[in-house]
Design an enzyme around this catalytic site. Structure first.
Site, mmCIF file in Angstrom:
data_model
loop_
_atom_site.group_PDB
_atom_site.id
_atom_site.type_symbol
_atom_site.label_atom_id
_atom_site.label_comp_id
_atom_site.label_asym_id
_atom_site.label_seq_id
_atom_site.Cartn_x
_atom_site.Cartn_y
_atom_site.Cartn_z
ATOM 1 N N GLU A 50 -50.090 -41.812 21.025
ATOM 2 C CA GLU A 50 -51.310 -42.353 22.093
ATOM 3 C C GLU A 50 -51.195 -42.224 23.389
ATOM 4 O OE1 GLU A 50 -49.981 -43.923 19.399
ATOM 5 O OE2 GLU A 50 -51.542 -44.327 17.899
ATOM 6 N N PHE A 112 -55.029 -57.202 10.345
ATOM 7 C CA PHE A 112 -53.923 -56.188 10.636
ATOM 8 C C PHE A 112 -54.649 -55.132 11.691
ATOM 9 C CE2 PHE A 112 -52.393 -51.763 9.154
ATOM 10 C CZ PHE A 112 -51.240 -51.883 9.482
ATOM 11 N N GLN A 113 -53.402 -54.903 12.312
ATOM 12 C CA GLN A 113 -53.684 -53.877 13.539
ATOM 13 C C GLN A 113 -54.726 -54.293 14.414
ATOM 14 O OE1 GLN A 113 -53.698 -49.824 12.229
ATOM 15 N NE2 GLN A 113 -51.681 -49.656 12.527
ATOM 16 N N LYS A 162 -64.751 -51.134 13.229
ATOM 17 C CA LYS A 162 -65.142 -50.226 12.074
ATOM 18 C C LYS A 162 -66.152 -50.467 11.279
ATOM 19 C CE LYS A 162 -62.337 -48.168 8.233
ATOM 20 N NZ LYS A 162 -60.964 -48.276 7.459
ATOM 21 N N MET A 474 -33.738 -40.936 41.012
ATOM 22 C CA MET A 474 -34.312 -41.845 42.141
ATOM 23 C C MET A 474 -33.572 -43.354 42.264
ATOM 24 S SD MET A 474 -36.179 -41.492 44.972
ATOM 25 C CE MET A 474 -37.499 -40.486 45.106
#
Lengths: 564, 156
Positions: A50, A112-113, A162, A474
């Site tokens: 993502e 969930f999620q 959803k 760096m």
């Protein structure tokens, strides 16, 4: 038209003339992905993470000037995307990011999620929405595109549960939008502009300080005209590279921590600074109290919060850079004598002669600066350059001969390692006729290496040039200089075989140790037009110079580093 | 730069999440909010938020600009010339001296508003500093609970 929330998302994106969405599906956004399957109004590019989807949309947006669109699911899908949102926010990139959310009835139940996505995105977006009713969806999406692309641009996040994407409602996409509480000032105050022009006329050592806002505002042509007409020496920030073009004789170079001696000294000596779309970042100013301390300051910016945030502006002008500079041009023609600053220009030229931006080339080992210069010689204007973050980024900014705005795409504000490759994929999608080069390091490239698959699948041939010094360069440089060479966790001698790695994804890998090998590899990759990793072994302990140590003054540069 | 007490009014669209946007600007910078009150503005879609905080001129200037940048914010202003009021509710054991408490309350624009078997509740409404004074004065009556409303303000 009675349609579902998911269909509304599709119809809205099509109404906004979106041609590509970068994303990754998941449970809570499945209703929308089902509609993506059924439509052919835009392309969906499946990233492999993502974060990369957001960076790709950023790259696409920066290269084309259009709003970048990305889509992700709830929970981990969203949290993976947060780095991208923050990156886009810091660099003012217009984006609309749509995420799925668990159904309304489950919000707040540790479903969930589930994660409080708008709670997380609030400080790293220009605005965000949690859509609680599909009736609001068309208006919210219209607002999202409007807010993202107007004023100081930035990412807007829209979180859709959803059940809202399943809800069926009447769909009418609003044609226009009026927000009572959001009205960016785009036109500069005429009196302030006149005063600013007079101040330039009175100055004897003026300097243009050009920032990324010029690119965002598509104002490079106007700014170039103003600069050329007035013959005033100019410096560019990291984000403004390409504004004037490398061959413009008024351009000194980049300023700041790794800016040129001439750019930083000129800034320190100037008696008037004209800051255009720049925000006085600490990597630019060094020690604030010493920054351009002899200069009166004209500051043009669309964001009033950027003006006098760090350095007090004597002539603040709030407005869109393009509009303001357009109004300055006829006044400047009338009142400013372009010959007036000859002596000052000579001073600036002498700074440059004294310590030009340069490096010591070698016959024994490849110098990273040479590699960047060589890409410039071979491809020049034909390439768009993205980078990751670190030494390679600074060398690219210092030594590539940029010739136009939007040629240079880098993560400036947030400094996100892993930005370059996915961004380059988005750049290639937006500008298929240009070669898309990602100048990267051996640390950064591994932070989104999975995008090899995306680039190969969608035939978006990005050429990654890895300036490989087997170090997190760096950080290693700072450890060498400021931490008595205690190279804590920066030795990256353990490396994958980049050639085999590229091949395993269906791309091409090249191992390069000499100048001849580099030329051959780059030419071959460009010719074959394939996704490539060019693993260039460069001088291990090369430092980025010159350098203003963190918190130091611009006029106090470290021009060379002698190993003790 | 001296830190001074500041009273800021913010006019916002009355919608979910607007308060957290505003509070987030303060908390993200490590600034404390001394008090904050929110209520809808009658016959409009807006609410007024009154914030009392501490800060130097520069810090407050920057906060005001950042507040302005929030999309649902209509107006922001720092009060210079203002009328301020704050309310406090105090609960006392009913065994304390009723008449003394009633007299004190009256001096601070208040009165006893409720008496039950065990406790009485009184309210006062005054400028914040006088509310401070009142709360000091009533300590000897063993207040059981004190609730302050936070400041509301109006430009003169």
């Amino acid at each position: 038209m009675q349609i579902s929330g998911a269909q509304m998302v599709i119809e809205s994106l099509i109404a906004e003339n979106v041609e590509v969405v970068f994303g990754y599906p998941g449970g809570a956004i499945m209703n929308v992905y089902d509609e993506i399957y059924k439509q052919n109004g835009f392309q969906h590019v499946l990233a492999r993470h993502e974060q990369a989807a957001i960076h790709a949309a950023e790259g696409y947006s920066k290269a084309t000037g259009r709003v970048g669109v990305a889509m992700i699911t709830s929970g981990p899908g969203f949290t993976n995307a947060v780095t991208g949102l923050a990156d886009a926010y810091m660099d003012s990139i217009p984006m609309v990011v749509i995420s799925g959310q668990v159904p309304m009835s489950l919000i707040g139940t540790d479903a969930f999620q589930e994660i409080d996505a708008v709670g997380i995105s609030r400080p790293c977006t220009k605005h965000n929405y949690l859509v609680t009713d599909a009736k609001d969806l068309p208006r919210i999406l219209k607002e999202a595109f409007y807010i993202a692309s107007t004023g100081r641009p930035g990412p807007v996040h829209v979180d859709i549960p959803k059940d809202v994407t399943a809800q069926i409602e009447e769909f009418v996409y609003p044609e226009s939008i009026e927000l009572e509480t959001y009205k960016p000032t785009v036109k500069g105050n005429a009196r302030q502009i006149k005063k600013a022009i007079d101040a330039i006329g009175e100055a004897s050592r003026p300097i243009f300080y050009l920032g990324g806002g010029i690119i965002n505002s598509n104002a490079a042509d106007e700014v170039r005209e103003l600069v050329n007409m007035t013959n005033i020496p100019s410096v560019e920030t990291l984000m403004a590279r390409g504004t004037l073009g490398a061959d413009n004789e008024n351009l000194i170079s980049m300023l700041g921590m790794h800016g040129s001696y001439a750019a930083n000294m000129s800034m320190s000596e100037a008696d008037l600074m004209i800051a255009i779309g720049a925000r006085f970042d600490d990597r630019v100013t060094g020690k604030l109290s010493e920054f351009a301390k002899h200069a009166r300051i004209i500051h043009i910016d669309i964001d009033p919060a950027s003006i006098s945030k760090l350095v007090n502006a004597d002539f603040p002008i709030v407005g869109d850079v393009k509009n303001v500079v357009k109004e300055m041009i006829p006044l400047a023609k009338e009142r400013i004598d372009g010959q007036k600053y000859a002596q000052w220009r000579e001073t600036v030229a002498n700074f440059d002669k004294l310590h030009p931006l340069s490096y010591q080339d070698s016959d024994e080992v490849l110098k990273p600066q040479w590699v960047v210069e060589r890409i410039g010689q071979l491809l020049g204007d034909d390439a768009n350059i993205t980078t990751d973050v670190g030494q390679h980024q600074m060398w690219a900014a210092q030594f590539y001969p940029f010739s136009r705005p939007r040629q240079w795409i880098t993560s400036g504000g947030l400094g996100t390692m892993g930005f370059g490759f996915p961004a380059a994929i988005g750049v290639k999608r937006g500008c298929p006729d240009k070669v898309s080069i990602n100048v990267t390091g051996d640390g950064s490239i591994l932070m989104n290496i999975q995008e090899l698959m995306t680039a190969v699948e969608y035939k978006l041939p990005v050429i990654n040039v890895i300036l490989n010094n087997n170090y997190l360069g760096m950080v290693r440089q700072w450890q060498t200089m400021f931490y008595d060479k205690r190279h804590s966790q920066t030795d990256l001698s353990m490396q994958p075989d980049f050639v085999m790695l590229a091949q395993s994804f269906g791309g091409l890998g090249y191992r390069v140790k000499t100048k001849e090998e580099f030329d051959a590899a780059l030419k071959d990759a460009v010719e074959k037009n394939v996704v490539a990793l060019i693993d260039v072994t460069v001088n291990r302990l090369e430092n980025v110079l010159p350098m203003v140590p963190s918190g130091g003054s611009l006029f106090n540069m470290m021009l060379e580093y002698k190993d003790k | 730069m001296p830190e001074e007490r500041r009273v800021i009014s913010v006019i916002v669209i009355n919608e979910a999440s607007v308060l957290s946007r505003i509070a987030g600007l303060f908390s993200g910078r490590g600034y404390n909010i001394d008090s904050l009150t929110v209520a809808p503005i009658p016959e409009s879609k807006y609410s007024r938020i009154t914030i009392v905080t501490q800060g130097s001129v520069l810090v407050i200037e920057q906060i005001i600009k950042q507040l302005h940048k929030l999309i649902p914010v209509l107006k922001v202003y720092e009060h210079a010339n203002l009328v301020e009021k704050e309310m406090a509710l105090v609960k006392f054991p009913v065994t304390e001296c009723l008449s003394d408490i009633a007299a004190l309350c009256a001096a601070y624009n208040g009165k006893i508003v409720n008496v039950s078997e065990d406790f009485m509740i009184c309210n006062v409404a005054d400028i914040p500093q006088r509310v401070d004074n009142f709360l000091k004065a009533i300590k000897r009556f063993h207040p059981k609970e004190i609730v302050r409303s936070g400041v509301v303000a109006m430009e003169i």
